[in-house]
Design a protein around this motif. Structure first.
Motif, PDB file in Angstrom:
ATOM      1  N   GLN A 135      -0.001  -3.904  -4.290  1.00 28.85           N
ATOM      2  CA  GLN A 135       0.371  -3.127  -3.005  1.00 28.85           C
ATOM      3  C   GLN A 135      -0.590  -2.553  -2.575  1.00 28.85           C
ATOM      4  OE1 GLN A 135       3.573  -0.546  -3.490  1.00 28.85           O
ATOM      5  NE2 GLN A 135       4.612  -1.112  -1.670  1.00 28.85           N
ATOM      6  N   VAL A 136      -1.189  -1.754  -3.454  1.00 27.49           N
ATOM      7  CA  VAL A 136      -2.516  -0.921  -2.884  1.00 27.49           C
ATOM      8  C   VAL A 136      -3.801  -1.908  -2.082  1.00 27.49           C
ATOM      9  CG1 VAL A 136      -4.804   0.359  -3.792  1.00 27.49           C
ATOM     10  CG2 VAL A 136      -2.359   1.123  -4.556  1.00 27.49           C
ATOM     11  N   ILE A 137      -3.890  -2.931  -2.700  1.00 28.92           N
ATOM     12  CA  ILE A 137      -4.902  -3.687  -2.024  1.00 28.92           C
ATOM     13  C   ILE A 137      -4.317  -4.291  -0.755  1.00 28.92           C
ATOM     14  CG2 ILE A 137      -5.698  -6.122  -2.027  1.00 28.92           C
ATOM     15  CD1 ILE A 137      -6.132  -5.441  -5.132  1.00 28.92           C
ATOM     16  N   ASN A 138      -3.110  -4.756  -0.495  1.00 32.13           N
ATOM     17  CA  ASN A 138      -2.478  -5.307   0.719  1.00 32.13           C
ATOM     18  C   ASN A 138      -2.272  -4.103   1.809  1.00 32.13           C
ATOM     19  OD1 ASN A 138      -1.978  -7.866  -0.349  1.00 32.13           O
ATOM     20  ND2 ASN A 138       0.292  -7.132  -1.225  1.00 32.13           N
ATOM     21  N   GLN A 139      -2.186  -3.054   1.523  1.00 32.50           N
ATOM     22  CA  GLN A 139      -2.322  -2.049   2.504  1.00 32.50           C
ATOM     23  C   GLN A 139      -3.592  -1.566   2.762  1.00 32.50           C
ATOM     24  OE1 GLN A 139       0.027   0.939   0.516  1.00 32.50           O
ATOM     25  NE2 GLN A 139       1.950   0.162   0.649  1.00 32.50           N
ATOM     26  N   GLY A 140      -4.552  -2.196   2.524  1.00 32.45           N
ATOM     27  CA  GLY A 140      -6.166  -1.939   2.777  1.00 32.45           C
ATOM     28  C   GLY A 140      -6.571  -0.642   2.258  1.00 32.45           C
TER      29      GLY A 140
END
Length: 107
Positions: free
Chosen positions: A69-74
């Motif tokens: 989720q952290v990665i997907n949120q940039g």
């Protein structure tokens, strides 16, 4: 892509259970794992419990999903990776036995 989500049983309702994860509740088909006690962690895959999880493994899976989720949120993931994958820091993950058997023997 589909993936299993660890959820915690709130209450049984026949062959279903009301389960919760991160404030979201869902009615999960429990026919594959049977009746479970309140507080039990299960792996929800497409609305059906596929596996009963121990709390430690459920926590590791939830941390890995949080990292995605952290990665997907940039966001810059490096700042949080050590905390989210604390079980992997400073060690080499072990290979399953069937893969270890295929490694050349040192001798």
């Amino acid at each position: 892509m589909c993936m299993g989500i660890p959820m915690q049983v709130l209450e049984m309702r026949g062959t279903y259970a009301l389960c919760e994860a991160d404030g979201q509740t869902e009615l999960i088909d429990m026919i594959l794992v049977g009746e479970q006690a309140q507080g039990t962690w299960i792996l929800n895959f497409l609305g059906a419990a596929r596996e009963v999880l121990n709390p430690e493994y459920a926590a590791q899976m939830r941390q890995a999903l949080a990292a995605l989720q952290v990665i997907n949120q940039g966001h810059d993931p490096q700042a949080q990776m050590d905390a989210l994958f604390a079980d992997l820091i400073g060690r080499e993950p072990p290979l399953p036995e069937h893969l270890r058997a295929q490694l050349p023997h040192k001798g």
